[in-house]
Design a protein around this motif. Structure first.
Motif, PDB file in Angstrom:
ATOM      1  N   GLU A  62      62.378  57.273  26.824  1.00  0.00           N
ATOM      2  CA  GLU A  62      62.238  57.556  28.260  1.00  0.00           C
ATOM      3  C   GLU A  62      61.455  56.442  28.960  1.00  0.00           C
ATOM      4  N   ILE A  63      60.443  55.918  28.273  1.00  0.00           N
ATOM      5  CA  ILE A  63      59.664  54.824  28.856  1.00  0.00           C
ATOM      6  C   ILE A  63      60.534  53.581  29.019  1.00  0.00           C
ATOM      7  N   VAL A  64      61.376  53.312  28.023  1.00  0.00           N
ATOM      8  CA  VAL A  64      62.315  52.188  28.139  1.00  0.00           C
ATOM      9  C   VAL A  64      63.210  52.362  29.361  1.00  0.00           C
ATOM     10  N   ASP A  65      63.746  53.574  29.529  1.00  0.00           N
ATOM     11  CA  ASP A  65      64.607  53.843  30.685  1.00  0.00           C
ATOM     12  C   ASP A  65      63.850  53.656  31.993  1.00  0.00           C
ATOM     13  N   ASN A  66      62.601  54.123  32.018  1.00  0.00           N
ATOM     14  CA  ASN A  66      61.797  53.985  33.237  1.00  0.00           C
ATOM     15  C   ASN A  66      61.574  52.512  33.595  1.00  0.00           C
ATOM     16  N   ILE A  67      61.368  51.687  32.584  1.00  0.00           N
ATOM     17  CA  ILE A  67      61.178  50.260  32.851  1.00  0.00           C
ATOM     18  C   ILE A  67      62.458  49.660  33.437  1.00  0.00           C
ATOM     19  N   HIS A  68      63.589  50.001  32.830  1.00  0.00           N
ATOM     20  CA  HIS A  68      64.866  49.463  33.312  1.00  0.00           C
ATOM     21  C   HIS A  68      65.167  49.908  34.746  1.00  0.00           C
ATOM     22  N   GLU A  69      64.706  51.121  35.087  1.00  0.00           N
ATOM     23  CA  GLU A  69      65.032  51.688  36.400  1.00  0.00           C
ATOM     24  C   GLU A  69      63.906  51.511  37.411  1.00  0.00           C
ATOM     25  N   SER A 348      68.648  62.763  27.143  1.00  0.00           N
ATOM     26  CA  SER A 348      68.618  62.497  28.580  1.00  0.00           C
ATOM     27  C   SER A 348      70.054  62.471  29.093  1.00  0.00           C
ATOM     28  N   PRO A 349      70.443  63.438  29.932  1.00  0.00           N
ATOM     29  CA  PRO A 349      69.632  64.525  30.482  1.00  0.00           C
ATOM     30  C   PRO A 349      69.388  65.641  29.465  1.00  0.00           C
ATOM     31  N   GLU A 350      68.299  66.391  29.676  1.00  0.00           N
ATOM     32  CA  GLU A 350      67.993  67.517  28.802  1.00  0.00           C
ATOM     33  C   GLU A 350      68.948  68.678  29.068  1.00  0.00           C
ATOM     34  N   LYS A 387      65.091  61.168  40.615  1.00  0.00           N
ATOM     35  CA  LYS A 387      66.407  60.564  40.425  1.00  0.00           C
ATOM     36  C   LYS A 387      67.135  61.165  39.224  1.00  0.00           C
ATOM     37  N   THR A 388      67.055  62.478  39.095  1.00  0.00           N
ATOM     38  CA  THR A 388      67.801  63.153  38.039  1.00  0.00           C
ATOM     39  C   THR A 388      68.880  64.018  38.666  1.00  0.00           C
ATOM     40  N   SER A 389      69.938  64.230  37.933  1.00  0.00           N
ATOM     41  CA  SER A 389      71.025  65.090  38.397  1.00  0.00           C
ATOM     42  C   SER A 389      71.274  66.160  37.351  1.00  0.00           C
ATOM     43  N   GLY A 411      69.363  68.594  33.118  1.00  0.00           N
ATOM     44  CA  GLY A 411      68.634  67.665  33.975  1.00  0.00           C
ATOM     45  C   GLY A 411      67.374  67.204  33.276  1.00  0.00           C
ATOM     46  N   ASP A 412      66.834  66.097  33.684  1.00  0.00           N
ATOM     47  CA  ASP A 412      65.596  65.622  33.070  1.00  0.00           C
ATOM     48  C   ASP A 412      64.484  66.644  33.273  1.00  0.00           C
TER      49      ASP A 412
END
Length: 464
Positions: A62-69, A348-350, A387-389, A411-412
């Motif tokens: 999740e942290i990796v995704d947060n950095i990318h986004e 992700s998503p949960e 920013k989750t759907s 959703g997350d």
């Protein structure tokens, strides 16, 4: 000659995983004398090779995704790669801290722990390394192992299990995941976040096939957006190892090349060679059969956790261990309602759910008796901030007094909402009851309230 204990204790527990140690802690708290037999480490699969380490990896992903986004949120950052040595240090640190806390609890409650591989030798006794431990009651809690398929050999290098995956010292370039259930989807999610090319192969029509179909479809949509590929209604035919990885053959005639094949086709019971057959414990396909009170066909023996047929979840083991301990202490606990046990897939998503799927509700009560509302997270302020759907689907029986029988969310972070949903289904609340509750704004928990408002006939931010 075998050495025998001085006298029978109240309870002997074979297996120190989630169910076994929960039973031990509760029984000791209620004044029973307890001996807990464990061949490895207290905490079992969940703590050391399952729930906890996989969720640690998912958090790092999740942290990796947060950095990318991050630029989406106005934060400029640079991603410099993944250091799996440090990821594993973080993961192992979490495990170590929890293990230390657990062993402290066990010691504080005066529970004797016997290290070694125990074997049931009578309806009231377990043998460990020549010592026979007698108990007035025995709980079997020996857990489960990662299954494979007939003819599919695991080499633990190219063809691996989830336990092997947790110990990888690198990010694989590509993975075929055999099995689209909880374990398969969670590892697919981690590896995709880490940058791997991932393809899931699932024999059934949908990913997470035990979930409501609406949830499966939303997860599949989310995985497509993330670039996770999957082949549904497709059966595995064979695998060959190559100099660079594996070539997986499928029954539709296609092949997939990858660095690794993760076999995630479910878990089987650990029961072979433990004396269950010899003592006469009733079993089926290796699972120990129990009644609603978790007793086997032998009155002095109970079985809990992954060893018995049904949901294989750590929190089910906790609940079952507590239930059996309270029974043995003379209390009158309520048997577990397995329909209303919450379930979460932490990808992700949960995906989170409790209660009946729409298909099961219609089968049980009749199609004309069931109604549902789906609340799209596009209408939820906190979901838009994050920013989750996804969506929240609530299934109820029709009529003013028709209770809610199922809640399904995608959703997350929706796993953090499932506890409220469990109260709703377990207490057979009707939509109007929940609609009167005011949820804080802006939170994702409002999505539950909004869905119930709609079912009660007074929708607010409902989007079709």
């Amino acid at each position: 000659m075998a050495e025998s204990a001085a006298g029978p204790v109240d309870l002997v527990i074979l297996g120190g995983g989630s169910g076994g140690y929960a039973a031990a802690l509760r029984a000791a708290e209620l004044g029973l004398s307890v001996v807990l037999v464990e061949k490895d480490k207290l905490g079992g699969t969940c703590l050391h090779r399952g729930c906890i380490p996989t969720k640690a990896l998912l958090h790092s992903a999740e942290i990796v995704d947060n950095i990318h986004e991050s630029e989406t949120f106005g934060i400029l950052s640079t991603f410099n790669g993944i250091d799996m040595t440090k990821v594993n240090q973080y993961k192992d640190g979490v495990i170590g801290g929890l293990f230390k806390g657990l062993t402290g609890l066990i010691k504080a409650r005066g529970i004797e722990v016997v290290a070694g591989e125990g074997k049931l030798v009578s309806p009231t006794a377990v043998a460990v390394d020549g010592r026979v431990i007698e108990g007035r009651h025995v709980i079997l809690a020996t857990g489960s192992y990662s299954r494979s398929l007939p003819g599919l050999e695991l080499d633990h290098e190219r063809v691996i299990t989830s336990e092997d995956a947790l110990g990888l010292d690198r990010v694989p370039s590509s993975v075929v995941v055999l099995g689209g259930g909880v374990i398969g989807c969670e590892f697919a999610s981690v590896w995709r976040s880490y940058g791997a090319d991932v393809t899931i192969v699932e024999a059934l029509p949908h990913l997470v096939p035990l979930e409501d179909e609406s949830s499966s479809k939303l997860l599949e949509r989310g995985f497509r957006r993330r670039g996770i590929k999957f082949k549904l209604k497709t059966r595995f035919a064979g695998v060959k190892t190559t100099d660079h990885g594996v070539t997986v053959s499928l029954e539709d005639g296609s092949t997939l090349d990858a660095e690794l094949l993760l076999v995630a086709v479910g878990r089987g019971p650990v029961s072979e060679g433990l004396g269950y057959d010899e003592v006469g414990v009733a079993m089926e396909r290796g699972f120990v059969l129990v009644d609603r009170n978790l007793r086997t066909n032998i009155p002095t023996i109970s079985a809990i956790g992954d060893l018995r047929p049904g949901l294989q979840l750590a929190h089910v083991g906790f609940g079952e261990g507590i239930f059996v301990a309270e029974q043995l202490a003379g209390l009158n606990p309520v048997p577990i309602d397995y329909d209303n046990v919450p379930r979460v897939t932490y990808c992700s998503p949960e995906v989170a759910s409790v209660g009946l799927t729409e298909a099961v509700a219609k089968e049980r009560f009749g199609a004309d008796a069931v109604t549902k509302v789906t609340y799209n997270l596009a209408g939820n302020g906190k979901s838009q901030i994050l920013k989750t759907s996804g969506a929240v689907t609530v299934i109820a029986l029709k009529g003013q007094d028709g209770p809610v029988v199922g809640v399904h969310m995608v959703g997350d972070r929706v796993g953090e909402l499932i506890a409220e949903a469990q109260l709703i289904t377990n207490w057979e609340a009707v939509p109007n009851d929940v609609a009167q509750l005011i949820h804080p704004h802006p939170t994702m928990s409002e999505a539950l309230g909004e869905a119930h408002l709609a079912l009660a006939g007074k929708p607010l931010h409902l989007h079709d």
